[in-house]
Design an enzyme around this catalytic site. Structure first.
Site, PDB file in Angstrom:
ATOM      1  N   ASP A 125      18.931  15.387  18.882  1.00  0.00           N
ATOM      2  CA  ASP A 125      18.753  15.496  20.327  1.00  0.00           C
ATOM      3  C   ASP A 125      19.072  14.226  21.096  1.00  0.00           C
ATOM      4  O   ASP A 125      19.202  14.254  22.314  1.00  0.00           O
ATOM      5  CB  ASP A 125      17.309  15.893  20.643  1.00  0.00           C
TER       6      ASP A 125
ATOM      7  N   ASP B 110      21.778  10.125  17.842  1.00  0.00           N
ATOM      8  CA  ASP B 110      22.217  11.155  16.895  1.00  0.00           C
ATOM      9  C   ASP B 110      23.688  11.516  17.073  1.00  0.00           C
ATOM     10  O   ASP B 110      24.251  12.222  16.232  1.00  0.00           O
ATOM     11  CB  ASP B 110      21.373  12.432  17.064  1.00  0.00           C
TER      12      ASP B 110
ATOM     13  N   ASP C   7      17.005  15.616  12.468  1.00  0.00           N
ATOM     14  CA  ASP C   7      16.410  14.412  13.032  1.00  0.00           C
ATOM     15  C   ASP C   7      14.906  14.657  13.194  1.00  0.00           C
ATOM     16  O   ASP C   7      14.468  15.810  13.276  1.00  0.00           O
ATOM     17  CB  ASP C   7      17.070  14.111  14.384  1.00  0.00           C
TER      18      ASP C   7
END
Length: 757
Positions: A651, A655, A452
């Site tokens: 995080d 996600d 990410d």
């Protein structure tokens, strides 16, 4: 984590209890304890950690209790007691370590007594033999006396345990040891008496010294094994030791009173002096300091903690005075949750370990059967071969005793838990928490890592990266006026502008008036100048038409712009605000590539800033503008129907679906709780550099597990036939069996020094 698209949560709804269990020596013992626990109505699962002497059970609190489960295990022959949790966890761990230390000392005493009884006699026998002097009858009497003393002083522990197992209608390694020593001693006694009574013209081989040496060497092996277990299990103890036993609680008058940490409640305020450990999780309400969080997060440098910042129990207050309002206590603290995750990982079992447990459960009865067949085979061979009685019974006793001794499956039971304890313990000290052993297996097989962007590769906190002044204004003036106007705003971009002015030492003026237009910008009067600060459209709408030419915005393309102008006047400048790339991101990606892993950047952000970040850290494959549900679909696409093993590093809450879909979810510890609950591995400190370390540690741990299982299996596969065919004597078998345990534990301890980064 389980198969793609599934997630195993170690903190399931059913209550969980830890039980301290003593008397376990091998994988067969583990199987018996687990069966005894599962036999209790209401118990949903039971896992036993042989290396720690600990059982973890899940149960229905409406049906049973930890004490009832412990009673069932005790009734099965293994003394069990419920362990304390929460504030008493450290004391419970200390008590467990004391019991483990007492257990180790007991085996050391037995080993010393056994060696003292065996070695001088054995040495004297061989000195006389190689000196050309045949040992006289007195040597046999001495061997009989020392062997009998060894059976009474050293063998009593094996006999007690074997008798308890047989009363439970089960078998374990102590049954094999007791049978081997007893057969050797009884055969020798009968042979010795037969010679004295004239039953045999010549004295058959006697195994008095072998029986003594067997008990001495096995006891020595148990002591070495106990010491190795203590070393392997120190990770949790070290974590629990981080939290101090007492705290300085402030009373209603502001006086600091030292109290046990267990008496501190949420809402209390505690004083943390310079050099003290933070006793409990909380938020700073007064003071400021640098706090060393390396023991929890793995970050090497102390971090600044001011009013409003969170602090973690167990971290070290370096140089300032802090007053902390307690927010979490007991099992809710970050340290307690870390310990819980480590214990959960250490208690979990890989599929290969489940196979080993099934083999070990039937191993001892099978070995007894092999010993019986060995005895029958030697008797038939001796009868058909016309051997005299002395030769026949000597060879038969030698083979049967060797089979019983060398086949003990304790190495098989220690193979996986020993490696797992050392690997997860080392990871915990680096800030890498493995929530389940399946995560290690998936990490080892990874081919592709998806990262990410926001909060993972980047810091997740906007920061000013460029200031462009227009007209007669200077960059310092633009930033100073913008910071003055934005001081009263809570918007992240506003905070970034104010922080940038402070970092550059620019004195920020106070706004005389302030009005916010949500989603657009602010109106403020600063130094009696009417300012508008916000988006380009907002500022151009309120400034004078054509008041200034637009700057070259190509350098601003990767970030967000904050425009600064005067109401009905000139546009003064533009401030670029970006989510800055983590300092360790490029190095972490390079190390992933060096480990043979492909990388993909996956983000919901725009294409331009995503590609700019990817270029800076060395990622070529970019998937931008992807919604949370779309991230899950991207992971599915990359997995190619299970042919490619994919890890997702993230995080945020957005996600979580992708973390669950991936073969391995790696959650950044500074992120959301949802992400951390979904990840199979949690990086406590949020350092991206820990991702390649986690992969390296997983590979090293699984490699060690395979090595240990190979050593345990191949040892028995090769040793039992050698013993059955009479190619080993009982003393060599005893030494080899003890060596197998130490070899497996020693190989696991190598993980403490293995290179994983």
């Amino acid at each position: 984590m389980g198969a793609p698209g599934t997630n195993t949560n170690p903190t399931a709804a059913a209550p969980e209890a830890a039980l301290s269990v003593s008397g376990m020596n091998c994988a067969a013992c583990v199987s018996h304890v687990e069966k005894a626990a599962r036999a209790v109505p209401g118990v949903t699962s039971a896992q036993v950690n042989l290396a720690r002497g600990r059982a973890t059970v899940r149960f229905d609190a409406n049906v049973t209790s930890p004490q009832l489960i412990a009673d069932s295990i005790t009734a099965a022959g293994y003394a069990a007691t419920p362990e304390s949790s929460g504030p008493d966890a450290a004391a419970a761990e200390q008590a467990r370590l004391r019991r483990q230390d007492e257990h180790a000392r007991a085996w050391l005493r037995r080993a010393v007594i056994g060696i003292a009884l065996w070695l001088p006699v054995e040495a004297a026998h061989w000195i006389l033999h190689f000196g050309g002097r045949h040992p006289g009858p007195w040597m046999d009497w001495v061997a009989l006396a020392t062997s009998t003393a060894a059976l009474a002083l050293v063998g009593s522990a094996f006999f007690r345990n074997a008798w308890a197992a047989l009363r439970r209608r089960t078998t374990d390694m102590d049954v094999l040891i007791a049978m081997g020593a007893s057969v050797a001693w009884l055969y020798s006694l009968v042979a010795f008496a037969g010679q004295r009574l004239g039953a045999w013209a010549t004295l058959p081989n006697l195994y008095f010294m072998e029986a003594t040496g067997l008990l001495a060497l096995i006891s020595l092996g148990h002591w070495l094994e106990s010491r190795a277990r203590q070393s392997a299990g120190h990770a949790i103890h070290e974590l629990l030791q981080l939290a101090p036993a007492t705290a300085w609680r402030l009373d209603a008058n502001g006086e600091a009173v030292e109290v046990p940490v267990g008496q501190v409640d949420p809402g209390d305020t505690v004083l943390v002096r310079p050099g003290d450990s933070v006793p409990i999780d909380g938020v700073v309400v007064e003071g400021g300091s640098s706090v060393d969080e390396s023991m929890i997060t793995g970050e090497p440098l102390p971090v600044a903690r001011r009013v409003g910042d969170d602090v973690i129990g167990g971290t070290l207050n370096v140089d300032g005075r802090l007053v902390v309002r307690v927010t979490r206590v007991g099992a809710q603290t970050a340290l307690a949750q870390i310990v819980q995750l480590v214990e959960s990982a250490q208690n979990s079992k890989a599929p290969v370990q489940l196979l080993a447990d099934r083999v070990a459960a039937v191993f001892v009865p099978a070995v007894i059967g092999v010993a019986a067949l060995t005895g029958i085979g030697w008797y038939v061979a001796g009868t058909l071969g016309g051997w005299d009685d002395a030769t026949l019974w000597s060879r038969l006793a030698n083979a049967v005793c060797s089979v019983l001794i060398i086949a003990c499956p304790c190495a098989l039971g220690l193979a996986v838990p020993a490696a797992l304890m050392v690997g997860t313990g080392r990871g915990a000290r680096r800030g890498i928490l493995v929530r389940d052993i399946d995560a290690l297996q998936h990490a080892e097989k990874l081919q592709l890592v998806v990262l990410d962007k926001t909060g993972t590769i980047t810091s997740g906190k906007p920061a000013v990266t460029r200031v462009a002044a227009l007209g007669a204004a200077t960059e310092t003036e633009v930033l100073r006026l913008a910071a003055g106007a934005e001081q009263s705003s809570g918007h992240p971009l506003a905070r970034a502008v104010v922080a940038a002015a402070r970092e550059r030492g620019i004195a920020t003026p106070i706004a005389e008036s302030f009005r916010d237009e949500p989603g657009a910008g602010v109106h403020a009067s600063v130094e009696w100048r009417a300012l508008v600060v916000g988006s380009e459209e907002f500022v151009r709408r309120h400034a004078a038409p054509g008041g200034a030419a637009a700057p070259d915005l190509e350098a601003f393309a990767s970030g967000t712009t904050v425009w600064v102008g005067e109401a009905r006047g000139a546009i003064l400048g533009v401030i670029a605000v970006e989510d800055t790339v983590r300092e360790d991101a490029a190095a972490a990606v390079a190390r992933l590539h060096a480990a043979g892993l492909r990388t993909v950047l996956l983000t919901g952000d725009r294409e331009a800033p995503a590609r700019d970040v990817a270029r800076r850290v060395g990622i070529d494959d970019v998937r931008a503008g992807v919604a949370p549900a779309g991230k899950k679909a991207v992971i599915e696409e990359l997995q190619q129907g299970g042919r490619v093993k994919v890890a997702m590093v993230g995080d945020g809450i957005n996600d979580a679906p992708a973390l669950a879909q991936a073969d391995l979810g790696i959650a950044i510890g500074s992120g959301s709780d949802v992400a951390k609950e979904t990840g199979g591995i949690v990086l406590v400190g949020g350092a991206l550099a820990l991702v390649p370390v986690a992969v390296g540690l997983s590979r090293a741990t699984m490699r060690c597990i395979r090595q240990n299982l190979f050593l345990a299996f191949i040892y028995n596969v090769l040793a039992i036939p050698l013993a059955a065919f009479g190619l080993l004597n009982p003393l060599i078998a005893a030494a080899a069996m003890a060596l197998s345990d130490v070899t497996v534990i020693g190989n696991a301890l190598r993980l403490r020094r293995a290179r994983v980064d």
